[in-house]
Enzyme design. Structure first.
Site, PDB file in Angstrom:
ATOM      1  CB  CYS A 100       5.250  -3.899  -1.347  1.00  0.00           C
ATOM      2  SG  CYS A 100       5.746  -2.661  -2.535  1.00  0.00           S
ATOM      3  NE  ARG A 148       8.126   5.179   1.223  1.00  0.00           N
ATOM      4  CZ  ARG A 148       7.417   6.309   1.180  1.00  0.00           C
ATOM      5  NH1 ARG A 148       7.866   7.415   1.747  1.00  0.00           N
ATOM      6  NH2 ARG A 148       6.254   6.325   0.579  1.00  0.00           N
ATOM      7  CD  GLU A 155       0.039  -8.936  -2.167  1.00  0.00           C
ATOM      8  OE1 GLU A 155       1.102  -9.581  -2.080  1.00  0.00           O
ATOM      9  OE2 GLU A 155       0.001  -7.699  -2.280  1.00  0.00           O
ATOM     10  CG  HIS A 166       2.657  -6.552  -4.314  1.00  0.00           C
ATOM     11  ND1 HIS A 166       1.904  -6.050  -3.281  1.00  0.00           N
ATOM     12  CD2 HIS A 166       3.393  -5.528  -4.775  1.00  0.00           C
ATOM     13  CE1 HIS A 166       2.169  -4.764  -3.124  1.00  0.00           C
ATOM     14  NE2 HIS A 166       3.076  -4.423  -4.016  1.00  0.00           N
ATOM     15  CB  ILE A 208       3.250  -2.296  -7.491  1.00  0.00           C
ATOM     16  CG1 ILE A 208       2.705  -3.487  -8.291  1.00  0.00           C
ATOM     17  CG2 ILE A 208       2.433  -1.033  -7.764  1.00  0.00           C
ATOM     18  CD1 ILE A 208       1.323  -3.942  -7.849  1.00  0.00           C
ATOM     19  NE  ARG A 209       4.420   4.943  -6.418  1.00  0.00           N
ATOM     20  CZ  ARG A 209       5.275   5.941  -6.545  1.00  0.00           C
ATOM     21  NH1 ARG A 209       5.904   6.134  -7.678  1.00  0.00           N
ATOM     22  NH2 ARG A 209       5.534   6.730  -5.538  1.00  0.00           N
ATOM     23  N   GLY A 242       0.878  -1.165   0.000  1.00  0.00           N
ATOM     24  CA  GLY A 242       0.000   0.000   0.000  1.00  0.00           C
ATOM     25  C   GLY A 242       0.911   1.209   0.000  1.00  0.00           C
ATOM     26  CD  GLU A 243       2.579   5.587  -0.757  1.00  0.00           C
ATOM     27  OE1 GLU A 243       2.298   4.938  -1.784  1.00  0.00           O
ATOM     28  OE2 GLU A 243       3.707   6.063  -0.546  1.00  0.00           O
ATOM     29  CB  SER A 244       5.317   2.654   3.910  1.00  0.00           C
ATOM     30  OG  SER A 244       6.043   3.550   3.112  1.00  0.00           O
TER      31      SER A 244
HETATM   32  N1  GLN Z   1       5.715   2.952  -2.824  1.00  0.00           N
HETATM   33  C1  GLN Z   1       5.082   2.466  -1.635  1.00  0.00           C
HETATM   34  C2  GLN Z   1       5.752   3.019  -0.391  1.00  0.00           C
HETATM   35  O1  GLN Z   1       6.791   3.568  -0.469  1.00  0.00           O
HETATM   36  C3  GLN Z   1       5.083   0.952  -1.608  1.00  0.00           C
HETATM   37  C4  GLN Z   1       4.316   0.418  -2.783  1.00  0.00           C
HETATM   38  C5  GLN Z   1       3.605  -0.878  -2.554  1.00  0.00           C
HETATM   39  O2  GLN Z   1       3.390  -1.302  -1.413  1.00  0.00           O
HETATM   40  N2  GLN Z   1       3.182  -1.478  -3.618  1.00  0.00           N
HETATM   41  O3  GLN Z   1       5.242   2.904   0.682  1.00  0.00           O
END
Ligand code: GLN
Length: 193
Positions: free
Chosen positions: A78, A105, A173, A171, A134-135, A46-48
């Protein structure tokens, strides 16, 4: 046995589905009380920065940290891996500071910030694992107690284990391959020392 999946933000539904496919009870965790009776916890992607804000707001930070330090297995993917790192280089989120790894990150640059690749992961057997990034963060440094489970061809470390703590930059999952979730379940069962 029950596996909790942190459901503050991010890809928690897919983790719940993966654990259920292994015939194990999985439940979303949004509040500290929901950690009761949980044998292991997954921290999703997600977004940390958002995840850490929500974990703080709902008093999950200290509770999850204390349980993990007491030996409860954690599996971070992630952003979840970022949440477990003791060090985040550059601008980072506030993490649980559990694993002796340094992560960076959004480390793969703009053009390739999302990609998929096959990696052979010895701990999971011969068949390559389809890894979705993913990112994604990468693991810049690991200390001596950390076992490296997977690397990209250029030697970038992308999966690690330290005792009860398991983390991937990608990921699992988001694929139908349940081997990483099974590996985590085996840690929870005490089968993978
Ligand atoms: N870019 C997100 C972060 O820095 C991590 C991306 C992800 O969990 N797919 O938190």
């Amino acid at each position: 046995m029950k596996i909790g999946v942190l459901a503050s933000q991010g890809a928690f539904i897919e983790h719940i589905a993966a654990i259920e496919k292994l015939d194990i009870e999985a439940l979303p965790v949004r509040l500290p009380g929901e950690l009761k009776g949980v044998d292991g916890l997954i921290l999703p992607g997600g977004e940390s920065t958002t995840i850490s804000k929500l974990m703080n707001a709902y008093d999950l930070m200290s509770e999850v940290g204390a349980l993990a330090k007491n030996g409860m297995p954690l599996f971070g993917t992630c952003a979840g891996m970022i949440m477990m790192a003791k060090k985040i280089s550059g601008n980072g989120a506030v993490s649980l500071e559990l694993m002796d790894i340094t992560v960076r990150r959004n480390a793969f640059g703009r053009q390739v910030d999302s990609f998929e690749t096959e990696i052979v992961i010895a701990a999971l057997g011969k068949q390559p694992f389809h890894a979705v990034f993913i990112r994604a963060p990468l693991i810049e440094q690991v200390e001596k107690d950390v076992e490296v489970l997977a690397k990209l061809p250029d030697k970038t470390i992308v999966a690690v284990r330290q005792g009860n703590l398991l983390a991937t930059a990608f990921h699992p999952e988001l694929t139908n391959d349940l081997r990483f979730h099974q590996y985590f379940v085996d840690i929870v069962k005490g089968k993978r020392k």
